[in-house]
Design an enzyme around this catalytic site. Structure first.
Site, PDB file in Angstrom:
ATOM      1  CD1 TRP A  96      -4.930   3.218  -3.096  1.00 21.55           C
ATOM      2  CD2 TRP A  96      -3.827   5.075  -2.498  1.00 21.55           C
ATOM      3  NE1 TRP A  96      -4.480   3.045  -1.819  1.00 21.55           N
ATOM      4  CE2 TRP A  96      -3.812   4.167  -1.423  1.00 21.55           C
ATOM      5  CE3 TRP A  96      -3.211   6.315  -2.347  1.00 21.55           C
ATOM      6  CZ2 TRP A  96      -3.165   4.450  -0.212  1.00 21.55           C
ATOM      7  CZ3 TRP A  96      -2.577   6.602  -1.149  1.00 21.55           C
ATOM      8  CH2 TRP A  96      -2.559   5.676  -0.101  1.00 21.55           C
ATOM      9  N   GLY A  97      -3.322   4.734  -8.241  1.00 20.34           N
ATOM     10  CA  GLY A  97      -3.231   5.504  -9.489  1.00 20.34           C
ATOM     11  C   GLY A  97      -2.488   6.822  -9.345  1.00 20.34           C
TER      12      GLY A  97
ATOM     13  CG  ASP B 207      -9.607   2.133  -0.858  1.00 16.51           C
ATOM     14  OD1 ASP B 207      -8.612   2.128  -1.620  1.00 16.51           O
ATOM     15  OD2 ASP B 207      -9.519   1.969   0.367  1.00 16.51           O
TER      16      ASP B 207
ATOM     17  CG  ASP C 277      -2.315   0.471   0.923  1.00 16.17           C
ATOM     18  OD1 ASP C 277      -2.448   1.296   0.018  1.00 16.17           O
ATOM     19  OD2 ASP C 277      -3.273   0.062   1.623  1.00 16.17           O
TER      20      ASP C 277
HETATM   21  C1  GLA Z   1      -6.006   1.341   1.434  1.00 16.06           C
HETATM   22  C2  GLA Z   1      -6.177   0.346   0.288  1.00 16.06           C
HETATM   23  C3  GLA Z   1      -7.307  -0.606   0.599  1.00 16.06           C
HETATM   24  C4  GLA Z   1      -7.030  -1.336   1.918  1.00 16.06           C
HETATM   25  C5  GLA Z   1      -6.810  -0.314   3.041  1.00 16.06           C
HETATM   26  C6  GLA Z   1      -6.352  -0.984   4.327  1.00 16.06           C
HETATM   27  O1  GLA Z   1      -7.086   2.202   1.525  1.00 16.06           O
HETATM   28  O2  GLA Z   1      -6.407   1.019  -0.917  1.00 16.06           O
HETATM   29  O3  GLA Z   1      -7.472  -1.537  -0.454  1.00 16.06           O
HETATM   30  O4  GLA Z   1      -5.909  -2.138   1.761  1.00 16.06           O
HETATM   31  O5  GLA Z   1      -5.844   0.651   2.673  1.00 16.06           O
HETATM   32  O6  GLA Z   1      -6.105  -0.087   5.347  1.00 16.06           O
END
Ligand code: GLA
Length: 373
Positions: free
Chosen positions: A162-163, A184, A127
């Site tokens: 996330w891009g 998300d 992440d």
């Molecule tokens: C981010 C990721 C999610 C998930 C959460 C966990 O938001 O994009 O997919 O893994 O963290 O905290």
């Protein structure tokens, strides 16, 4: 590690958020085998954030599983998952902390990769939260990639930024096998249509060994769980989601509770024909074929075949068109298209502009080939 086709599996986040434990993981592993998910190709069982403590082991500096969730440690759980014929995935973060405030991998990448390899981990979701101000994301992904590649075990590397930072333009060079390209997902129509619309111009930046990950699938959640919302998805809306993920070569990582998802949605998620389109060995990008701003896509498949996806995002019936010219078929070619709807078996033939009715907020997925007229 060579990742020829988009990975398939399950991740705890959509349904369980922070609330999962050893028993949930064991029961999910059982369900993956007993309810046919493994047979359909879903072989990774991935635990997301919150499996780990807020600090490292003071002596070894390793990450530590939470004893409340994993009273016997993590290794027996991984062994159980492997014993079912599944692979095990885990979660960490480029930052010093994860998005949920647990311990991250910043500056401990090689320690963590070695630990994961020793435990028998097969997949790492990495992440992007709490990245120190001046550290460059690209370098941090490169670092974890180097750590995994030297760990002595084949570990699929799933980047999750996330891009941000035009990730599609550099991520393949880091060694990552998949990359999250958006924020998300939530379990509603708006959320996942925003996701797929945002990626239409970037479809060619997804190919064997590094696939664009549209996020965990919400099909079958029916409003429950960690990313559930009040707005329930109809069967047609879920069909659109799954068909787009298949057509766009996204990893198919399920997020509903596999122990209790209804048979109806289990059958959709295990639809062999749709999965075959996702898993086509050539991994070619789809391209738009619709008129105006309609959502119609074609994707070339191996063996001279192609897939067509017609998506009706409106609340009324839509007689959707596509133009054979966009697929390279000319009037003088002497060929026609022969198409079969992969969901209901309807067949169509066409050599000119062509219309197929699509139900309100639903889609049709077809498989076709060219044949002599
Ligand atoms: C981010 C990721 C999610 C998930 C959460 C966990 O938001 O994009 O997919 O893994 O963290 O905290």
């Amino acid at each position: 590690m060579i990742v020829k086709t988009p990975p398939m599996g399950f991740n705890t986040w959509n349904t369980f958020g922070e609330c999962y434990n050893e028993q949930v993981i064991r029961e999910t592993a059982d369900a993956m085998v007993e309810r046919g998910f493994l047979d359909a190709g879903y072989d990774y069982l991935i635990i997301d954030d919150h499996w780990q403590m807020e600090y490292r082991d003071p002596g070894t500096k390793r990450l530590m599983p939470r004893p409340g969730k994993f009273p016997n440690g993590i290794i027996p759980v991984i062994d159980y998952v492997h014993g079912k014929g599944l692979k095990f995935g885990i979660y960490s973060c480029v930052g010093a902390r994860t998005c949920g405030g647990k311990m991250g991998s910043f500056e401990y990448e090689f320690t963590d990769a070695r630990t994961f390899a020793e435990w028998g981990v097969d997949y790492l979701k990495h992440d992007y939260c709490l990245r120190p101000e001046r550290s460059v994301g690209e370098v941090l992904y490169r670092r974890m990639s180097a750590a995994l590649r030297s760990s002595g075990r084949d570990i699929l590397f799933a980047a999750c930024n996330w891009g941000c930072d035009d990730v599609w333009s550099w991520i393949r060079s880091t060694g990552a096998h998949t990359y999250r390209s958006t924020g998300d997902i939530c379990d509603n129509f708006r959320s996942f249509t925003d996701i797929f619309r945002s990626q239409i111009m970037k479809l060619s930046a997804s190919a064997p060994n590094c696939y664009n990950d549209l996020d965990m699938i919400t099909v079958g959640m029916e409003g429950s769980g960690n990313v559930g919302t009040d707005e329930l998805c109809s069967e047609g809306v879920y069909r659109i989601q799954f068909a787009v993920w298949c057509m766009f070569n996204s990893p198919l990582i399920l997020g509903c509770d596999l122990r209790s998802v209804s048979d109806k949605f289990r059958d959709l998620l295990c639809n062999r024909e749709m999965i075959r389109i996702n898993q086509d060995p050539e991994g070619r990008a789809p391209f738009p074929i619709g008129l105006d701003d309609s959502f119609a896509f074609c994707k070339l498949l191996s063996g001279g075949e192609f897939a067509v996806l017609l998506i009706n995002v409106n609340d009324s019936w839509n007689n959707m068109s596509f133009v054979p010219h966009d697929m390279g078929l000319t009037e003088s070619s002497g060929y026609k298209m022969v198409l079969t709807d992969v969901l209901n078996g309807d067949t169509f033939e066409a050599s000119d502009i062509f219309f197929i009715p699509v139900e309100p907020k639903d889609c049709r997925m077809l498989r076709g080939k060219l044949m002599k007229k």
